[in-house]
Design a protein around this motif. Structure first.
Motif, mmCIF file in Angstrom:
data_model
loop_
_atom_site.group_PDB
_atom_site.id
_atom_site.type_symbol
_atom_site.label_atom_id
_atom_site.label_comp_id
_atom_site.label_asym_id
_atom_site.label_seq_id
_atom_site.Cartn_x
_atom_site.Cartn_y
_atom_site.Cartn_z
ATOM 1 N N GLY A 40 35.657 31.451 45.340
ATOM 2 C CA GLY A 40 34.469 31.892 44.629
ATOM 3 C C GLY A 40 33.778 33.007 45.415
ATOM 4 N N LYS A 41 32.824 33.585 44.689
ATOM 5 C CA LYS A 41 32.105 34.791 45.150
ATOM 6 C C LYS A 41 31.437 34.261 46.628
ATOM 7 C CE LYS A 41 32.441 37.935 41.883
ATOM 8 N NZ LYS A 41 32.985 39.246 41.964
ATOM 9 N N ASP A 42 31.093 33.162 46.859
ATOM 10 C CA ASP A 42 30.467 32.771 47.982
ATOM 11 C C ASP A 42 31.385 32.334 48.959
ATOM 12 O OD1 ASP A 42 31.378 30.466 47.173
ATOM 13 O OD2 ASP A 42 29.321 29.388 47.160
ATOM 14 N N GLY A 43 32.806 32.407 48.943
ATOM 15 C CA GLY A 43 33.552 32.024 50.042
ATOM 16 C C GLY A 43 34.104 30.890 49.679
ATOM 17 N N LEU A 69 44.543 33.475 35.730
ATOM 18 C CA LEU A 69 43.291 34.154 36.089
ATOM 19 C C LEU A 69 42.746 35.424 35.432
ATOM 20 C CD1 LEU A 69 41.349 34.476 38.800
ATOM 21 C CD2 LEU A 69 43.060 36.217 39.528
ATOM 22 N N LEU A 70 43.817 36.147 35.118
ATOM 23 C CA LEU A 70 43.389 37.469 34.133
ATOM 24 C C LEU A 70 42.809 37.121 32.848
ATOM 25 C CD1 LEU A 70 45.968 39.814 35.594
ATOM 26 C CD2 LEU A 70 43.716 39.576 36.346
ATOM 27 N N ALA A 71 43.356 35.957 32.200
ATOM 28 C CA ALA A 71 43.102 35.678 30.887
ATOM 29 C C ALA A 71 41.608 34.919 30.968
ATOM 30 C CB ALA A 71 44.012 34.597 30.311
ATOM 31 N N GLU A 72 41.381 33.949 32.137
ATOM 32 C CA GLU A 72 40.296 33.450 32.137
ATOM 33 C C GLU A 72 38.987 34.065 32.516
ATOM 34 O OE1 GLU A 72 40.979 29.860 34.345
ATOM 35 O OE2 GLU A 72 42.029 28.909 32.518
ATOM 36 N N ARG A 73 39.377 35.241 33.451
ATOM 37 C CA ARG A 73 38.147 35.838 34.072
ATOM 38 C C ARG A 73 37.123 35.171 34.885
ATOM 39 N NH1 ARG A 73 40.434 41.043 34.651
ATOM 40 N NH2 ARG A 73 41.624 41.664 32.487
ATOM 41 N N PRO A 74 37.380 34.241 35.829
ATOM 42 C CA PRO A 74 36.072 33.510 36.264
ATOM 43 C C PRO A 74 35.413 34.463 37.158
ATOM 44 C CG PRO A 74 38.394 32.833 37.495
ATOM 45 C CD PRO A 74 38.580 33.755 36.170
ATOM 46 N N ASP A 75 34.195 34.175 37.636
ATOM 47 C CA ASP A 75 33.375 34.666 38.476
ATOM 48 C C ASP A 75 33.641 34.344 39.837
ATOM 49 O OD1 ASP A 75 31.566 36.500 39.605
ATOM 50 O OD2 ASP A 75 29.865 35.091 39.442
#
Length: 185
Positions: free
Chosen positions: A172-175, A137-143
């Protein structure tokens, strides 16, 4: 290794489950001192034949701090913190008696909750997520908001017992949630 697994299954699993279920019959010495609002106790490096946890020397010393909120009566969370520390992440543990409100405040969606919620570099890590998923997660840094391992999967980091299949979800940001990784095949 068989002897170690047997001890985990017959001794640690009932104690971990008793503690996380809020029962008071698990002896406190089974898990060591509570880590409340201070860094979690350091784990001893794995032995040469132990492949269950990454070795500290294999990871950079400048990993970001993980702050974990947990119910003061749950000890499997402390075992998960030790797993993450074993990979070199510094961990702070905060006893929190209002976990539901905290989970809502960081965006953990209904149905994806677990017993503890951690934060690292703007992401939440919900439940017994393996350290390799956090590193990815920290390597890819997805939104996204973070990762979730719903429930308390037996055999996941911090949950003793034979590994059973479980999914870690990317929230995701939208849940919304999508499978991020599969474990315990």
């Amino acid at each position: 290794m068989r002897r170690f697994t047997s001890v985990l299954t017959t001794v640690m699993l009932p104690l971990a489950l008793a503690s996380c279920e809020g029962r008071k019959d698990a002896p406190p010495e089974a898990f060591g001192p509570h880590e409340v609002a201070s860094p979690a106790t350091k784990v001893t490096p794995p032995q040469a034949d132990d492949t269950s946890a990454p070795h500290v020397a294999e990871h950079p010393a400048t990993l970001p701090r993980i702050t974990m909120h947990k119910d003061p009566n749950c000890e499997c969370c402390s075992l998960w913190a030790r797993h993450v520390e074993g990979a070199g992440f510094p961990v702070s543990v905060v006893a929190d008696t209002h976990m539901d409100a905290f989970k809502r405040s960081v965006g953990v969606p209904a149905g994806k909750g677990s017993c503890h919620t951690a934060q690292v570099e703007g992401y939440f890590i919900e439940g017994h997520v393996p350290v390799e998923d956090i590193q990815r997660l920290l390597a890819e840094r997805p939104d996204a908001r973070g990762l979730a391992a719903p429930g308390m999967p037996i055999g996941s980091p911090g949950m003793p017992g034979p590994a059973r299949p479980y999914t870690v979800y990317l929230i995701g940001k939208d849940g919304s949630s999508t499978p991020y990784s599969q474990h315990g095949h």
